[in-house]
Scaffold this motif. Structure first.
Motif, PDB file in Angstrom:
ATOM      1  N   ASP A   9      39.509  45.556  41.987  1.00 13.09           N
ATOM      2  CA  ASP A   9      39.376  44.138  42.331  1.00 13.09           C
ATOM      3  C   ASP A   9      40.516  43.377  41.647  1.00 13.09           C
ATOM      4  O   ASP A   9      40.465  43.064  40.455  1.00 13.09           O
ATOM      5  CB  ASP A   9      38.006  43.626  41.850  1.00 13.09           C
ATOM      6  N   GLN A  10      41.548  43.085  42.416  1.00  9.78           N
ATOM      7  CA  GLN A  10      42.766  42.531  41.816  1.00  9.78           C
ATOM      8  C   GLN A  10      42.536  41.194  41.126  1.00  9.78           C
ATOM      9  O   GLN A  10      43.230  40.856  40.170  1.00  9.78           O
ATOM     10  CB  GLN A  10      43.854  42.399  42.881  1.00  9.78           C
ATOM     11  N   ASP A  11      41.556  40.453  41.617  1.00  8.16           N
ATOM     12  CA  ASP A  11      41.255  39.159  40.984  1.00  8.16           C
ATOM     13  C   ASP A  11      40.832  39.357  39.531  1.00  8.16           C
ATOM     14  O   ASP A  11      40.903  38.417  38.721  1.00  8.16           O
ATOM     15  CB  ASP A  11      40.106  38.446  41.712  1.00  8.16           C
ATOM     16  N   ARG A  65      32.352  38.958  39.833  1.00  7.49           N
ATOM     17  CA  ARG A  65      32.675  38.909  41.272  1.00  7.49           C
ATOM     18  C   ARG A  65      31.633  38.079  42.024  1.00  7.49           C
ATOM     19  O   ARG A  65      31.950  37.252  42.877  1.00  7.49           O
ATOM     20  CB  ARG A  65      32.715  40.332  41.816  1.00  7.49           C
ATOM     21  N   ARG A  92      32.005  34.410  41.140  1.00 10.35           N
ATOM     22  CA  ARG A  92      33.222  33.854  41.750  1.00 10.35           C
ATOM     23  C   ARG A  92      32.997  33.556  43.224  1.00 10.35           C
ATOM     24  O   ARG A  92      33.370  32.492  43.732  1.00 10.35           O
ATOM     25  CB  ARG A  92      34.384  34.844  41.614  1.00 10.35           C
ATOM     26  N   GLU A 134      32.981  29.832  44.873  1.00  9.73           N
ATOM     27  CA  GLU A 134      33.922  29.516  45.939  1.00  9.73           C
ATOM     28  C   GLU A 134      33.175  28.920  47.131  1.00  9.73           C
ATOM     29  O   GLU A 134      33.633  28.004  47.788  1.00  9.73           O
ATOM     30  CB  GLU A 134      34.630  30.804  46.362  1.00  9.73           C
TER      31      GLU A 134
END
Lengths: 525, 424
Positions: free
Chosen positions: B167-169, B398, B401, B405
């Protein structure tokens, strides 16, 4: 038998597709119940035809009108714990009221709350405590519905000395009658709000619930007012320690004691004196001898070890004629008065404080158990399940008499090996409304997966119920079908009045009568 | 133990519904009294732990057969275990174990969800549950000066887990973690692309074969490499190591620590000194897998025996996991070590914490339900008045977030590692 397609669609239109189900897996979770084995021989009672989750009074009303139109029976429940919540016969709808879960009002000044069916005791209590108030919680546990206990079921708990009990705490009620009309009882009926159960406005509390409640057999209660009482502790109640030794620190405004007396008679007299002196916030047999070991253990195994230990050391004797009492007051002087009154009562009755339960951590555990009403479900833990009987439900003297008999009767079943040997005395209850009403139910613990144990438990309940008639021990708290038929002839023929009420209020017999009263007298009765 | 082995326990459920609520004495408000996300979302009793136990009994008894609804009921649950804690206040039952066994039976009987099949296919082909390429696994640590434990020894193995690996975030958090460990002088290494899934999620969604394969792989690999300490930032992985790995009976010659335990130790040993002020009021979310689900598995084999006439006891005595031995204080102590930072608690904390929504395969199979569950937690965090919600798990991160959002709630979100690094 599935609901006819058009009926399902009509009901679906009322509650929405996500709030109705005919799925067998969902239906089975409404058929499974505590004590089901005493009815069906398995853990499952009758499956409802469908389960509906109405969200408001309008939806309840529309469902009931549809049921009357199409000749379908229904039964509603709130938290749904106990076999009387299940349906009987084919084609009956179950209304699960859990979406109606709001506390609509807490009137601090006039000391009442207005709740919907799925508000549980703990929820109302914590919100009331923030305002310096408390509500009556039944001994079955604060996980039960406040409204159901007040409108539809017997409701006793150990703050009863101070808060009365559920039957008496109900105020105005919004009631969807069995034919779908909405009746507003008490002050609500004259547009005056929720403060009064008996007026100004129609007073039908006796018709609505009587002594035990209609157990879902007389329509659906969608809102009610309940009385609130002063809370002398802090607005929030921290819990300290690690379970099962977690306790609630006792506020300055409370005193917690366990008392023991030389005989049943001395205990009975002292309780009346406590009532007369109008002292006490909690009072009753919260820890009958058989439950003493359960106070701070974590499993059935630990309970058995502890029971053997305390029995061997003769410690149980001290609890034979014992009660717990919490004194609570809003001033030091009031608390001092209560302490002095209690001292005098003990002195005159030969009672004393049980020193082994004076240890602060033990008192904190007890305080948590009884203020929060969360401990009694331990009776499921030890043998797998429990049943209860006797109780009297009239005067404290009758309750004591019922308890004395209960212990004798239990002994027979213990010796037979049919029920758990808890020492013989598990009479739980107290005197409520400052001693004007008393109840001591004799609990048995048994293993329903053992045929001999199940048979023994059934026989105990039956024999104890019969004995209440023969020995004039009041009405037993055991909930069995046909109870009114059984006890009515000894109690002013109340079953005949119930039948008339049922017919008058429910001409199409759409509200499932199975645990209330059959509209027609059974053949041969 | 199989589902059948729990039959007696299942029948002892009294349908009291205590599994739906916090333990009664722990309830602090009407609003946050519920313990079980699934029940609040699904509303029918079947969505509670008690309901699932009844469903299991019905299935065992042949009263019901598999339907799409039954499968949905079984899997629309994060397996966070709050129900298990509440049930055990006064009962000798193991509802979470029953639910795990019910899932295993479903898989055995071919009753699986397409979304979970995707996870398992990814696991089989690429050693992760996120549908990513195995070759990409170590990319999060590219250009980091950190040992490759497959080539050289290190005192501590840092296990990133699938979520941090792909998970690049969230890569920054994993990289910050390595930075913190190096600042403390820890000799740390990673497995890079050779790291494989812990297998915990496979266990939770009922795939026992896959779980055993990955658990054996991890234990054998680390034992063979003479790894002494495994540190992970992923609470899910940590929970798997503590709660599920012992089930396969292989000796683990290494200590497993969650990063919050290790950082707490490093701070208390004086190897990390948070001196910079971080003026922030925060509330901490206990990840289920770091809290009640990290309590070590307690094996028990025995029989039921009657004493005192009809009292049913376990012989030998069975010790019950009640959630009290989860990791609760180390993350809080790390936060308390940061000057200027004020920790305020939510109502449902520690073993009574509300789930973030991500676990048990729910995020993959029922994203709307996962997001609603996270929304609920964010509401609870906001009710404290805190400026920020802090957690210690990439799955929780995750989930929050995504929810933030979507719902636009005005609350900051941090991992503990980020705040500690800011304080150094």
């Amino acid at each position: 038998m599935a609901l006819r397609g058009n009926v399902y669609r009509i009901l679906e239109d009322i509650v929405g597709p996500q709030n109705i189900s005919e799925e067998p897996v969902i239906l089975d979770t409404y058929a499974f119940q505590w004590l089901a084995e005493t009815i069906s021989g398995t853990k499952f009672c009758t499956r409802p035809e469908a389960v509906l989750l109405p969200g408001n009074v309008e939806e309840v009303q529309a469902i009931i009108k549809a049921c009357n139109r199409y000749g379908i029976r229904y039964k509603a429940f709130s938290t749904g714990w106990g076999p009387w919540n299940t349906v009987e016969g084919e084609g009956v709808l179950q209304l699960d009221l859990r979406r109606m879960n709001r506390i609509l009002e807490i009137d601090e000044k006039n000391m009442y709350a207005v709740v919907e069916p799925y508000v549980i005791g703990s929820q109302l209590q914590v919100e009331a405590m923030r305002k310096g108030l408390n509500c009556h919680l039944i001994g079955a546990g604060a996980n039960t519905s406040i409204l159901a206990s007040a409108t539809s079921m017997a409701g006793y708990g150990l703050t009863g000395i101070f808060t009365g009990y559920s039957n008496c705490n109900v105020l105005a009620v919004e009631w969807v009658l069995p034919d779908g009309e909405v009746l507003r009882l008490g002050s609500l009926g004259s547009g005056a709000g929720w403060f009064g159960g008996d007026g100004p406005g129609p007073s039908l509390r006796g018709v609505m619930r009587g002594m035990i409640g209609a157990l879902g057999g007389l329509g659906v209660f969608t809102k009610c007012g309940v009385k609130l009482y002063p809370w002398y502790g802090p607005p929030t109640t921290p819990i300290e320690g690690i379970h099962p030794l977690d306790g609630m620190p006792i506020p300055e405004s409370f005193r917690v004691h366990s008392l023991t007396f030389p005989s049943w008679e001395a205990l009975a007299d002292a309780v009346y004196r406590i009532g007369e002196a109008e002292i006490g916030y909690v009072m009753g047999r919260a820890l009958p001898p058989g439950l003493i070991p359960a106070l701070n253990v974590g499993s059935a195994t630990e309970y058995a070890q502890m029971l053997q230990l305390v029995s061997t050391e003769g410690m149980m004797d001290e609890f034979k004629y014992a009660i717990q009492i919490f004194l609570g007051a809003n001033s030091a002087r009031e608390l001092e008065y209560q302490e002095r009154a209690l001292e005098e009562i003990l002195s005159e009755s030969g009672g004393k404080i049980i020193l082994m339960l004076e240890e602060q951590s033990v008192k904190n555990i007890l305080f948590r158990h009884l203020i929060k009403s969360e401990g009694i479900s331990r009776v499921f833990q030890l043998a797998g399940t429990f049943a209860t009987s006797l109780g009297a439900g009239t005067s404290w003297d009758a309750a004591v008499a019922s308890s004395k008999f209960g212990e004798q009767l239990k002994r027979k079943y213990i010796e037979r090996g049919a029920i758990a040997d808890d020492g013989g005395d598990l009479a739980w209850g107290g005197a409520y409304q400052h001693g004007r009403f008393g109840h001591l139910e004799e609990i048995i613990m048994y293993d329903f997966q053992d045929a001999d144990s199940l048979k023994g438990a059934d026989e105990y309940v039956e024999e104890s119920a019969q004995a209440t008639i023969e020995k004039s021990l009041g009405q037993p708290i055991s909930i069995v079908r046909g109870m009114a038929e059984h006890f009515g002839p000894t109690s002013c023929d109340y079953h005949i009045w119930m039948r008339r009420i049922k017919k008058a209020f429910d001409p199409n017999i759409t509200a499932d009568p199975s645990f209330y009263i059959e509209p027609e007298q059974p053949p041969g009765k | 133990m199989t589902l059948q082995d729990y039959r007696n326990d299942i029948q002892r459920c009294s349908r009291c519904s205590l599994c739906k609520w916090l333990p009664l004495a722990q309830i602090k408000s009407w609003r946050f009294a519920n313990a079980c996300p699934s029940m609040v979302w699904g509303n029918f009793h079947a969505y509670s732990a008690g309901g699932r136990m009844i469903a299991a009994l019905s299935l065992l008894d042949g009263r019901i057969d598999y339907t799409d609804k039954l499968v949905e009921i079984v899997y629309q649950c994060q397996m966070g275990g709050a129900c298990d804690v509440s049930c055990k206040v006064n009962r000798d039952l193991d509802p979470l174990e029953v639910m795990l066994e019910l899932r295993a039976k479903c898989v055995e009987d071919g009753q699986v969800l397409p979304a979970h099949m995707v996870m398992i296919e990814s696991l089989r082909s690429d050693d992760n549950v996120l549908g990513e390429l195995k070759a990409e696994r170590g990319k999060w640590a590219e250009d980091l000066d950190v040992k490759d434990i497959t080539k050289e020894k290190a005192d501590v193995l840092y296990f990133a887990g699938c979520r941090y690996s792909f998970d690049q975030d969230l890569w920054k958090i994993a990289r910050d973690t390595i930075a913190l460990l190096k600042m403390a002088g820890v000799d740390v290494g990673i497995s890079g692309k050779e790291e494989a899934c812990c297998g915990g999620r496979a266990f939770e969604i009922g795939y026992r074969g896959e779980f055993t394969k990955y658990a054996e792989h991890s234990i054998e690999t680390w034992n063979a490499a003479d790894v002494r300490t495994v540190v992970t930032s992923c609470s899910d992985c940590y929970g798997a190591f503590k709660f599920h790995y012992p089930r396969i009976g292989k000796k683990m010659n290494f200590e497993v620590l969650h990063i919050t335990e290790y950082l707490d130790r490093l701070i208390k040993e004086g190897r990390l000194k948070p001196t910079k002020k971080v003026p922030l009021q925060v509330t901490y979310h206990d990840p289920c897998h770091l809290g009640r689900l990290s309590e070590p598995y307690i094996p028990w084999e025995g029989v039921e025996r009657k004493v005192l006439g009809q009292v049913v006891i376990k012989d030998p005595p069975k010790e019950y996991r009640r959630g009290t031995n989860g990791i609760y204080e180390p993350p809080r102590d790390v936060l308390r070590s940061i000057q200027g930072l004020e920790l305020v608690e939510m109502e449902r904390i520690k073993e009574y914490a509300w789930c973030c929504g991500a676990g048990g395969g729910v995020m993959e199979a029922y994203p709307e339900f996962a997001q609603w569950t996270a929304d609920e937690r964010i509401e609870e965090a906001k009710a404290t008045g805190a400026e920020a919600l802090v957690t210690a798990c990439p799955w929780c991160e995750r989930s929050f977030r995504d929810a933030l959002e979507h719902n636009g709630a005005k609350i900051k979100l941090y991992d503990i590692v980020e705040l500690l690094l800011e304080a150094l």
